[in-house]
Enzyme design. Structure first.
Site, short mmCIF file in Angstrom:
data_model
loop_
_atom_site.label_atom_id
_atom_site.label_comp_id
_atom_site.label_asym_id
_atom_site.label_seq_id
_atom_site.Cartn_x
_atom_site.Cartn_y
_atom_site.Cartn_z
N ASP A 33 27.06 52.67 18.77
CA ASP A 33 26.18 51.53 19.03
C ASP A 33 26.75 50.72 20.20
O ASP A 33 27.95 50.51 20.31
CB ASP A 33 26.08 50.64 17.77
CG ASP A 33 24.93 49.66 17.86
OD1 ASP A 33 23.94 49.82 17.11
OD2 ASP A 33 25.00 48.72 18.69
N ILE A 34 25.85 50.25 21.06
CA ILE A 34 26.27 49.52 22.26
C ILE A 34 26.83 48.13 21.90
O ILE A 34 27.59 47.55 22.68
CB ILE A 34 25.07 49.41 23.24
CG1 ILE A 34 25.53 49.25 24.66
CG2 ILE A 34 24.10 48.33 22.83
CD1 ILE A 34 24.44 49.47 25.69
N ASN A 91 17.02 50.03 9.16
CA ASN A 91 16.06 48.94 9.22
C ASN A 91 14.67 49.52 9.52
O ASN A 91 14.55 50.42 10.35
CB ASN A 91 16.45 47.95 10.32
CG ASN A 91 17.82 47.34 10.08
OD1 ASN A 91 18.16 47.01 8.95
ND2 ASN A 91 18.60 47.19 11.14
N GLU A 99 14.61 46.90 15.51
CA GLU A 99 14.42 46.51 16.91
C GLU A 99 14.02 47.70 17.79
O GLU A 99 13.21 47.54 18.70
CB GLU A 99 15.70 45.87 17.45
CG GLU A 99 15.96 44.52 16.80
CD GLU A 99 17.25 43.86 17.27
OE1 GLU A 99 18.15 44.59 17.72
OE2 GLU A 99 17.34 42.63 17.16
N VAL A 100 14.61 48.84 17.55
CA VAL A 100 14.27 50.02 18.36
C VAL A 100 13.32 50.91 17.56
O VAL A 100 13.67 51.35 16.45
CB VAL A 100 15.54 50.80 18.75
CG1 VAL A 100 15.17 52.04 19.56
CG2 VAL A 100 16.49 49.92 19.56
N HIS A 104 16.41 55.38 13.03
CA HIS A 104 17.87 55.55 13.17
C HIS A 104 18.57 54.98 11.95
O HIS A 104 18.08 54.06 11.30
CB HIS A 104 18.38 54.85 14.43
CG HIS A 104 17.98 53.41 14.56
ND1 HIS A 104 16.72 53.03 14.98
CD2 HIS A 104 18.64 52.26 14.31
CE1 HIS A 104 16.63 51.72 15.00
NE2 HIS A 104 17.79 51.21 14.59
N HIS A 106 22.29 53.36 10.90
CA HIS A 106 23.58 52.83 11.35
C HIS A 106 24.63 53.28 10.34
O HIS A 106 24.44 53.10 9.12
CB HIS A 106 23.59 51.30 11.34
CG HIS A 106 22.57 50.62 12.18
ND1 HIS A 106 22.90 49.88 13.29
CD2 HIS A 106 21.21 50.54 12.07
CE1 HIS A 106 21.80 49.37 13.84
NE2 HIS A 106 20.76 49.75 13.11
P1 AMP Z 1 17.87 48.07 14.76
O1 AMP Z 1 17.84 46.57 14.70
O2 AMP Z 1 18.15 48.69 13.44
O3 AMP Z 1 16.63 48.64 15.44
O4 AMP Z 1 19.13 48.43 15.65
C1 AMP Z 1 19.07 48.81 16.99
C2 AMP Z 1 20.49 49.05 17.44
O5 AMP Z 1 20.47 49.76 18.65
C3 AMP Z 1 21.31 47.76 17.70
O6 AMP Z 1 22.46 47.76 16.86
C4 AMP Z 1 21.68 47.87 19.19
O7 AMP Z 1 22.97 47.39 19.45
C5 AMP Z 1 21.56 49.36 19.42
N1 AMP Z 1 21.29 49.76 20.79
C6 AMP Z 1 20.30 49.31 21.61
N2 AMP Z 1 20.34 49.93 22.79
C7 AMP Z 1 21.35 50.84 22.72
C8 AMP Z 1 21.89 51.81 23.62
N3 AMP Z 1 21.38 51.97 24.84
N4 AMP Z 1 22.95 52.54 23.22
C9 AMP Z 1 23.47 52.38 21.99
N5 AMP Z 1 22.99 51.49 21.08
C10 AMP Z 1 21.96 50.72 21.45
#
Ligand code: AMP
Length: 121
Positions: A33-34, A91, A99-100, A104, A106
């Site tokens: 994770d970034i 999530n 958010e994405v 996925h 974590h």
């Molecule tokens: P969620 O809120 O479960 O959708 O989590 C999205 C996660 O993606 C967050 O923890 C971000 O830090 C992570 N994230 C977003 N962009 C990137 C990226 N380019 N590389 C790695 N992790 C990312």
């Protein structure tokens, strides 16, 4: 809401933007994770275009489901947390604060993660 192929994880899967890869098999990719929230914070994503756990759990093939779960185990092993323990978080949707929009999980560990969530209602 339909799958948006321009989401950031889709771009990572297509190699359009880089990631810090931890593990890969035929059906899943895992990368750090970034914005890590713990010493170990790895994201495991399916290679197929699944928006959230809703679509993945309902529509993924048996091979995709198995490949994804095996990837989780491989990541935990590689990160050295099989015995110490870790937490898996997925999530989904607005209430889940996803958010994405590409499914996925974590995997967080490497320290005591603490109690699950605080009740605030
Ligand atoms: P969620 O809120 O479960 O959708 O989590 C999205 C996660 O993606 C967050 O923890 C971000 O830090 C992570 N994230 C977003 N962009 C990137 C990226 N380019 N590389 C790695 N992790 C990312």
């Amino acid at each position: 809401m339909s799958y948006d192929s321009e989401n950031i994880f889709a771009k990572i899967l297509r190699g359009e933007i880089p990631c810090d890869k931890v593990y890969e098999n035929d059906h899943a990719l895992a990368f750090n994770d970034i914005g890590p929230q713990a010493p170990v914070h790895v994201l495991i994503i399916p290679k197929g275009p699944y928006l959230s756990s809703n679509e993945f759990c309902a529509n993924a093939t048996d091979a995709e489901l198995a490949g994804f779960m095996r990837a989780i185990h491989a990541v935990a092993e590689k990160a050295g947390v099989l015995d110490s323990g870790y937490r898996l978080i997925a999530n989904a949707g607005e209430d889940g604060h996803q958010e994405v929009p590409h499914f996925h999980v974590h995997l967080v560990g490497g320290r005591r993660i603490g109690p699950m969530i605080k009740r605030v209602d």
